[in-house]
Structures are given as structure tokens and as C-alpha cells.
Design a protein around this motif. Structure first.
Motif, short mmCIF file in Angstrom:
data_model
loop_
_atom_site.label_atom_id
_atom_site.label_comp_id
_atom_site.label_asym_id
_atom_site.label_seq_id
_atom_site.Cartn_x
_atom_site.Cartn_y
_atom_site.Cartn_z
N HIS A 44 -5.78 -3.22 3.83
CA HIS A 44 -6.95 -2.45 3.43
C HIS A 44 -6.60 -1.13 2.75
N ASN A 45 -5.39 -1.01 2.21
CA ASN A 45 -5.02 0.20 1.48
C ASN A 45 -5.80 0.21 0.16
N PRO A 46 -6.61 1.25 -0.08
CA PRO A 46 -7.49 1.24 -1.24
C PRO A 46 -6.78 1.40 -2.59
N TYR A 47 -5.48 1.71 -2.58
CA TYR A 47 -4.76 1.96 -3.81
C TYR A 47 -4.07 0.73 -4.39
N PHE A 48 -4.13 -0.40 -3.67
CA PHE A 48 -3.45 -1.62 -4.11
C PHE A 48 -4.35 -2.81 -3.86
N ARG A 49 -4.10 -3.89 -4.61
CA ARG A 49 -4.80 -5.14 -4.34
C ARG A 49 -4.57 -5.49 -2.88
N GLY A 50 -5.41 -6.31 -2.28
CA GLY A 50 -5.36 -6.59 -0.85
C GLY A 50 -4.39 -7.66 -0.42
N ASP A 51 -3.53 -8.14 -1.32
CA ASP A 51 -2.59 -9.22 -0.98
C ASP A 51 -1.24 -8.66 -0.52
N ALA A 52 -0.45 -9.53 0.09
CA ALA A 52 0.85 -9.14 0.63
C ALA A 52 1.81 -8.68 -0.46
N GLU A 53 1.88 -9.42 -1.56
CA GLU A 53 2.87 -9.11 -2.58
C GLU A 53 2.64 -7.75 -3.22
N SER A 54 1.39 -7.40 -3.51
CA SER A 54 1.10 -6.10 -4.13
C SER A 54 1.56 -4.95 -3.24
N LEU A 55 1.27 -5.05 -1.94
CA LEU A 55 1.69 -3.99 -1.02
C LEU A 55 3.21 -3.97 -0.86
N MET A 56 3.83 -5.14 -0.79
CA MET A 56 5.28 -5.21 -0.66
C MET A 56 5.96 -4.55 -1.86
N LEU A 57 5.50 -4.83 -3.07
CA LEU A 57 6.09 -4.22 -4.27
C LEU A 57 5.91 -2.71 -4.27
N ALA A 58 4.75 -2.24 -3.83
CA ALA A 58 4.51 -0.79 -3.74
C ALA A 58 5.43 -0.16 -2.70
N MET A 59 5.63 -0.84 -1.58
CA MET A 59 6.54 -0.33 -0.54
C MET A 59 7.97 -0.29 -1.06
N GLU A 60 8.37 -1.29 -1.82
CA GLU A 60 9.73 -1.29 -2.40
C GLU A 60 9.89 -0.16 -3.41
N GLU A 61 8.87 0.06 -4.23
CA GLU A 61 8.93 1.15 -5.20
C GLU A 61 9.04 2.49 -4.49
N ASN A 62 8.26 2.68 -3.43
CA ASN A 62 8.33 3.92 -2.65
C ASN A 62 9.71 4.08 -2.02
#
Length: 132
Positions: A44-62
Motif C-alpha cells: 500500500h505504498n502510495p509512491y509505487f504500483r501495488g505489485d511485488a516487483e515494483s516495490l522490490m525494484l524500488a527497494m533495490e534502487e534505494n
């Protein structure tokens, strides 16, 4: 069951949530996902699409941008299939960081849903109790 899932199968849900966060903070994002994230995961992070891959890629970038990130868990609470983890997160050792609460919903032994709420730590605060 993956090797990571076999290693973590005896942990409590609270321990799994904390381990997931520690792995992500240390840059081992894909390992964390293999060990703990369900194929049915949503967030439910409002800055990314709600799927696993989008959040995973953002976490890797961070993780790539902040290789010295620090996560200090202050409190973890479990009620049935839900775990809340209150942490002090710093992008680098000099950063004041923020107070972050991650709320995990588990199904079986895997994370199926995640919420995160954060509040930056101000340099000057009138509150004598601090953030933690």
C-alpha cells in the motif's frame, strides 16, 4: 520451498518480519523476497504500483543509493497473522533518519500484504520524549 524459506520456516511471524526488514536494509532485497514474499503479495505504498516487483525494484534502487543504510528495530508486535514493526531508519550513519512503522499481514509463513508509514525526525523538536 526455496533454500531461504527452509532456513526461515521455524521463525515466528514477528521474527520473519524483522528478518525481512533487516535483509532489505542491508541490500539483500531479492534474498528477502525469495524467503518471505508470497506470490500473492500486494502493498500500500502510495509512491509505487501495488505489485511485488515494483516495490522490490524500488527497494533495490534505494539500497544501491544508500549502501550504508541502518535499521534499528525498536518494537515488534504480533497479533494473529499481523505484525507491526516500529523502527529507526537512517539512509546513512549521519542522517537523522525517520521513525517508520511497517505492518505485515501473513498468510501461512509468507508476507501477503504490507503497509509502511514514516515520519522524518526533525532537527529541533519541542517534544522532550523524542521519537523513540
Amino acid at each position: 520451498m526455496s533454500k531461504e524459506q527452509q532456513v526461515t520456516s521455524n521463525l515466528s511471524l514477528k521474527e520473519k518480519a524483522v528478518s525481512f526488514l533487516q535483509l532489505v536494509a542491508s541490500g539483500k532485497v531479492r534474498e528477502a523476497y525469495r524467503a518471505y514474499i508470497s506470490p500473492d503479495f500486494c502493498h500500500h505504498n502510495p509512491y509505487f504500483r501495488g505489485d511485488a516487483e515494483s516495490l522490490m525494484l524500488a527497494m533495490e534502487e534505494n539500497a544501491n543509493m544508500n549502501p550504508h543504510k541502518l535499521l534499528e528495530v525498536k518494537l515488534a508486535i504480533q497479533e494473529r497473522d499481523t505484525v507491526a514493526v516500529h523502527s529507526h531508519v537512517k539512509q546513512n550513519p549521519e542522517d537523522l533518519g525517520g521513525a517508520v512503522v511497517h505492518i505485515f499481514r501473513f498468510q501461512g509463513n509468507q508476507i501477503v500484504e504490507l503497509w509502511d508509514i514514516g515520519h522524518p525526525i526533525p532537527e529541533d523538536s519541542p517534544n522532550e520524549n523524542g521519537m523513540f
